[in-house]
Scaffold this motif. Structure first.
Motif, PDB file in Angstrom:
ATOM      1  N   GLU A   1     -10.950  -2.585 -23.828  1.00 48.45           N
ATOM      2  CA  GLU A   1      -9.652  -3.034 -23.342  1.00 48.45           C
ATOM      3  C   GLU A   1      -9.768  -3.935 -22.122  1.00 48.45           C
ATOM      4  OE1 GLU A   1      -7.321   0.387 -22.601  1.00 48.45           O
ATOM      5  OE2 GLU A   1      -7.163   0.976 -24.717  1.00 48.45           O
ATOM      6  N   THR A   2     -10.883  -3.863 -21.425  1.00 45.33           N
ATOM      7  CA  THR A   2     -11.067  -4.657 -20.214  1.00 45.33           C
ATOM      8  C   THR A   2     -12.357  -5.455 -20.318  1.00 45.33           C
ATOM      9  OG1 THR A   2     -12.218  -2.829 -19.104  1.00 45.33           O
ATOM     10  CG2 THR A   2      -9.818  -2.997 -18.794  1.00 45.33           C
ATOM     11  N   ALA A   3     -12.503  -6.406 -19.408  1.00 49.23           N
ATOM     12  CA  ALA A   3     -13.709  -7.223 -19.375  1.00 49.23           C
ATOM     13  C   ALA A   3     -14.895  -6.391 -18.909  1.00 49.23           C
ATOM     14  CB  ALA A   3     -13.510  -8.424 -18.447  1.00 49.23           C
ATOM     15  N   ASP A   4     -16.086  -6.793 -19.342  1.00 48.37           N
ATOM     16  CA  ASP A   4     -17.303  -6.055 -19.033  1.00 48.37           C
ATOM     17  C   ASP A   4     -17.775  -6.400 -17.616  1.00 48.37           C
ATOM     18  OD1 ASP A   4     -20.333  -5.560 -18.987  1.00 48.37           O
ATOM     19  OD2 ASP A   4     -19.715  -4.599 -20.856  1.00 48.37           O
ATOM     20  N   GLU A   5     -17.815  -5.419 -16.736  1.00 49.14           N
ATOM     21  CA  GLU A   5     -18.198  -5.662 -15.348  1.00 49.14           C
ATOM     22  C   GLU A   5     -19.695  -5.935 -15.201  1.00 49.14           C
ATOM     23  OE1 GLU A   5     -16.828  -2.615 -12.794  1.00 49.14           O
ATOM     24  OE2 GLU A   5     -14.713  -2.826 -13.362  1.00 49.14           O
TER      25      GLU A   5
ATOM     26  N   THR B   1     -10.961 -13.104 -12.067  1.00 53.42           N
ATOM     27  CA  THR B   1     -12.154 -12.578 -12.719  1.00 53.42           C
ATOM     28  C   THR B   1     -12.064 -11.063 -12.797  1.00 53.42           C
ATOM     29  OG1 THR B   1     -13.382 -12.345 -10.644  1.00 53.42           O
ATOM     30  CG2 THR B   1     -13.469 -14.495 -11.744  1.00 53.42           C
ATOM     31  N   PRO B   2     -12.873 -10.412 -13.654  1.00 55.60           N
ATOM     32  CA  PRO B   2     -12.838  -8.941 -13.725  1.00 55.60           C
ATOM     33  C   PRO B   2     -13.082  -8.273 -12.378  1.00 55.60           C
ATOM     34  CG  PRO B   2     -14.036  -9.837 -15.589  1.00 55.60           C
ATOM     35  CD  PRO B   2     -13.751 -10.990 -14.687  1.00 55.60           C
ATOM     36  N   THR B   3     -13.976  -8.830 -11.566  1.00 54.51           N
ATOM     37  CA  THR B   3     -14.227  -8.254 -10.250  1.00 54.51           C
ATOM     38  C   THR B   3     -12.998  -8.360  -9.371  1.00 54.51           C
ATOM     39  OG1 THR B   3     -16.554  -8.909 -10.435  1.00 54.51           O
ATOM     40  CG2 THR B   3     -15.751  -8.340  -8.243  1.00 54.51           C
ATOM     41  N   GLU B   4     -12.340  -9.505  -9.391  1.00 51.19           N
ATOM     42  CA  GLU B   4     -11.127  -9.676  -8.589  1.00 51.19           C
ATOM     43  C   GLU B   4     -10.013  -8.761  -9.071  1.00 51.19           C
ATOM     44  OE1 GLU B   4     -11.629 -14.389  -7.325  1.00 51.19           O
ATOM     45  OE2 GLU B   4     -10.645 -13.835  -9.208  1.00 51.19           O
ATOM     46  N   ILE B   5      -9.902  -8.573 -10.378  1.00 54.43           N
ATOM     47  CA  ILE B   5      -8.865  -7.678 -10.911  1.00 54.43           C
ATOM     48  C   ILE B   5      -9.102  -6.250 -10.450  1.00 54.43           C
ATOM     49  CG2 ILE B   5      -7.938  -6.690 -13.028  1.00 54.43           C
ATOM     50  CD1 ILE B   5      -8.445  -9.365 -14.381  1.00 54.43           C
ATOM     51  N   ALA B   6     -10.373  -5.811 -10.479  1.00 52.79           N
ATOM     52  CA  ALA B   6     -10.680  -4.458 -10.009  1.00 52.79           C
ATOM     53  C   ALA B   6     -10.313  -4.300  -8.536  1.00 52.79           C
ATOM     54  CB  ALA B   6     -12.166  -4.159 -10.229  1.00 52.79           C
ATOM     55  N   ASP B   7     -10.576  -5.322  -7.732  1.00 54.41           N
ATOM     56  CA  ASP B   7     -10.205  -5.266  -6.309  1.00 54.41           C
ATOM     57  C   ASP B   7      -8.687  -5.199  -6.144  1.00 54.41           C
ATOM     58  OD1 ASP B   7     -12.872  -5.405  -5.680  1.00 54.41           O
ATOM     59  OD2 ASP B   7     -12.868  -7.574  -5.315  1.00 54.41           O
TER      60      ASP B   7
ATOM     61  N   ARG C   1     -15.444 -11.590 -27.197  1.00 59.08           N
ATOM     62  CA  ARG C   1     -14.885 -12.900 -26.867  1.00 59.08           C
ATOM     63  C   ARG C   1     -15.180 -13.260 -25.418  1.00 59.08           C
ATOM     64  NH1 ARG C   1      -9.328 -13.043 -24.898  1.00 59.08           N
ATOM     65  NH2 ARG C   1      -8.640 -10.969 -24.234  1.00 59.08           N
ATOM     66  N   VAL C   2     -15.140 -14.552 -25.163  1.00 57.58           N
ATOM     67  CA  VAL C   2     -15.319 -15.090 -23.812  1.00 57.58           C
ATOM     68  C   VAL C   2     -13.940 -15.320 -23.212  1.00 57.58           C
ATOM     69  CG1 VAL C   2     -16.334 -16.937 -22.431  1.00 57.58           C
ATOM     70  CG2 VAL C   2     -17.458 -16.199 -24.544  1.00 57.58           C
ATOM     71  N   LEU C   3     -13.762 -14.919 -21.976  1.00 55.63           N
ATOM     72  CA  LEU C   3     -12.489 -15.104 -21.283  1.00 55.63           C
ATOM     73  C   LEU C   3     -12.556 -16.376 -20.446  1.00 55.63           C
ATOM     74  CD1 LEU C   3     -11.954 -11.419 -20.079  1.00 55.63           C
ATOM     75  CD2 LEU C   3     -11.195 -12.479 -22.211  1.00 55.63           C
ATOM     76  N   TRP C   4     -11.549 -17.228 -20.602  1.00 54.08           N
ATOM     77  CA  TRP C   4     -11.496 -18.512 -19.905  1.00 54.08           C
ATOM     78  C   TRP C   4     -10.258 -18.578 -19.020  1.00 54.08           C
ATOM     79  CZ3 TRP C   4     -15.437 -22.084 -20.809  1.00 54.08           C
ATOM     80  CH2 TRP C   4     -16.223 -21.875 -21.939  1.00 54.08           C
TER      81      TRP C   4
ATOM     82  N   THR D   1     -13.598 -22.976 -17.091  1.00 47.76           N
ATOM     83  CA  THR D   1     -14.045 -21.953 -16.151  1.00 47.76           C
ATOM     84  C   THR D   1     -14.080 -20.611 -16.860  1.00 47.76           C
ATOM     85  OG1 THR D   1     -13.044 -23.160 -14.303  1.00 47.76           O
ATOM     86  CG2 THR D   1     -13.613 -20.852 -13.936  1.00 47.76           C
ATOM     87  N   VAL D   2     -15.252 -20.014 -16.949  1.00 50.87           N
ATOM     88  CA  VAL D   2     -15.410 -18.689 -17.557  1.00 50.87           C
ATOM     89  C   VAL D   2     -14.986 -17.632 -16.551  1.00 50.87           C
ATOM     90  CG1 VAL D   2     -17.054 -17.069 -18.563  1.00 50.87           C
ATOM     91  CG2 VAL D   2     -17.283 -19.505 -19.027  1.00 50.87           C
ATOM     92  N   THR D   3     -14.164 -16.691 -16.995  1.00 54.40           N
ATOM     93  CA  THR D   3     -13.712 -15.617 -16.102  1.00 54.40           C
ATOM     94  C   THR D   3     -14.221 -14.250 -16.513  1.00 54.40           C
ATOM     95  OG1 THR D   3     -11.656 -15.360 -17.369  1.00 54.40           O
ATOM     96  CG2 THR D   3     -11.621 -16.882 -15.497  1.00 54.40           C
TER      97      THR D   3
END
Length: 503
Positions: A83-87, A453-459, A415-418, A73-75
């Motif tokens: 420093e953070t995932a690309d939104e 996921t990055p969206t969930e982390i931002a929330d 890198r890809v986040l899994w 599952t890609v996250t």
């Protein structure tokens, strides 16, 4: 820039290689779906039982193929130096439905040894490229000689109705072709044989049906320029080799699958014919009864119908030497024991946990189950590594399609986040994350580790900040902070300042 003749030659060559690959791809897909032709150990068995078990299969191929996909599952995506995932990349991932389609892409890679990711701009929405996962039976990439990464050209070929379509992707342009299907019941190679022998079409029509023609495009030129400057298709190999082709997980399972199916067929046959004790009468003549004519006169004898004895369970036995013998019922467990051994070999060869295949579980400790899944976890991590290179290049293509050259350059080493490939209980995961937090790991890194996921982390971060603002104790803490208005005497705005003001 390629000429029309050069583009046409590339399409013909790539199509021929794609057709060569389709045989094994179709075979593996059939095995995955349970369409498995029973292989027989002897011609005699095939003669008597071939039709009986023709449609039977005990499909273990699907379990072996699905087991790693459910843990891939890609996250998110993270560019080098960030420093953070690309939104933005994650938004593109979700808008194109790739959180679901990626699962089909990973499964296609496991079954067919490779799958593909295609990126192209959307004329109706320049800020949101179109990204799709493609099947290995329809796509192929040509690499620079001696390289496994530098793409020279890519082709996607498919059929729709009575037409066959092909799109050729080059670094600087894209060509689109079409041709009528020559004869849908024959392969292109056999159609070429018929054409060469002049069996079914006039020469002019033969040439017309064999040659690709440029597709008529209403709203775009053909060929059209490729603004990305790279071939916009990337490959996701399953088990890449240094020299040979990638290897499908299914190809190594089919032989054992055939053996297991045959054992089941033999077990069913033994169950039908020898699962009950058999009794046989020895030393006695077969019972006969008088045969009468229409006038009731005895004209001979006829054998008694033995089926009636079998139904009534009564037999009339005569003769001083008559005796009854018994054959024991067949031992059917010998077949199931051999099948369990075969499934165990299959589990060891594919690193699939045996409790996925055998289906026997007891009150096992959680640590025991985790240890049993180590092989599968390592297998998943290997696939994440192989697929991650293609996904990272696909993310780079998305940035190029949006005109973000700086981000594309940073994604080359990103890198890809899994999600975590290891199955853990929520209690175990929470305990591990709390220990990492005590060491000093930041919250967002822990949230990624948890699988958000990055969206969930931002929330979650926004909700944490909102809760902190509503917490009265937190408000008091902010008021007492150094430099805050109304802070105590030990703050920067304390008694010293008041004394200076009084002086």
């Amino acid at each position: 820039m390629a000429t029309y003749e050069q583009a046409l030659e590339l399409v013909d060559l790539l199509t021929s290689e794609l057709i060569r690959r389709r045989g094994e791809i179709d075979r593996n897909n059939d095995y995955y779906q349970g369409k498995q032709r029973l292989k027989f150990a002897s011609p005699e068995f095939a003669k008597f039982h071939g039709d009986r078990y023709r449609d039977f299969s005990d499909n273990w191929v699907q379990v072996v193929a699905d087991s790693p996909v459910e843990r891939m599952t890609v996250t998110g995506f993270q560019a080098s130096g960030e420093e953070t995932a690309d939104e933005e990349l994650w938004e593109c991932w979700q808008v194109n439905g790739l959180d679901a389609d990626s699962q089909m892409g990973f499964l296609g890679s496991i079954n067919s040894a490779r799958s593909y990711m295609l990126v192209w701009g959307d004329p109706d929405d320049p800020d949101m490229p179109v990204v799709t996962f493609e099947d290995a039976s329809q796509c192929i990439i040509a690499y620079e000689p001696g390289s496994r990464r530098r793409r020279l050209a890519a082709l996607k070929s498919w059929q729709d109705g009575n037409q066959e379509f092909a799109t050729l992707y080059l670094p600087d342009e894209v060509w689109k072709f079409a041709r009528p299907l020559s004869q849908q019941t024959k392969s292109p190679q056999l159609a070429d044989v018929d054409e060469a022998m002049g069996l079914w079409l006039p020469p002019g029509e033969q040439r017309r049906r064999r040659t690709w023609e440029p597709r008529e495009m209403r709203t775009e030129p053909n060929p059209q320029p490729n603004p990305m400057g790279l071939v916009s298709m990337v490959e996701l190999p399953n088990k890449p080799m240094l020299v040979e082709e990638p290897i499908s997980d299914v190809s190594g399972v089919t032989s054992m699958q055939d053996a297991i199916n045959l054992l089941w067929a033999q077990l069913f046959t033994a169950s039908d014919y020898a699962s009950f004790p058999q009794r046989v009468i020895l030393g006695a003549e077969r019972p006969v009864i008088p045969k009468l004519n229409s006038a009731g006169e005895i004209v001979g004898t006829q054998a008694v119908d033995l089926d009636k004895f079998q139904v009534d369970r009564v037999a009339w036995i005569t003769g001083k030497d008559a005796r009854i013998a018994e054959w024991q019922a067949a031992n059917l467990t010998m077949y199931t024991e051999v099948m369990e051994v075969a499934v165990g070999h299959l589990a060891a060869q594919t690193r699939t946990p045996q409790h996925y295949l055998i289906g026997k579980m007891a009150n096992l400790a959680e640590g025991t189950l985790l240890a049993a899944e180590v092989g599968l976890v390592k297998r998943v991590q290997e696939k994440q590594l192989w697929s991650g290179q293609g996904l990272r290049e696909g993310a780079r293509l998305i940035a190029l399609a949006k005109g973000q050259t700086a981000k594309a350059r940073a994604l080359r080493s990103g890198r890809v986040l899994w999600a975590d490939a290891e199955s853990r209980s929520h209690a175990q995961m929470a305990d591990a994350l709390l220990k990492l937090k005590d060491i000093g790991f930041p919250f967002q890194w822990l949230a990624l580790r948890y699988g958000l996921t990055p969206t969930e982390i931002a929330d979650v971060v926004a909700l944490r900040e909102k809760e902190a603002e509503m917490d009265p104790m937190a408000a008091v803490g902010r008021m007492m902070a150094p430099g805050a208005p109304g802070a105590g005497p030990d703050s920067d705005g304390g008694e010293d300042q008041d004394d200076e003001a009084a002086a």
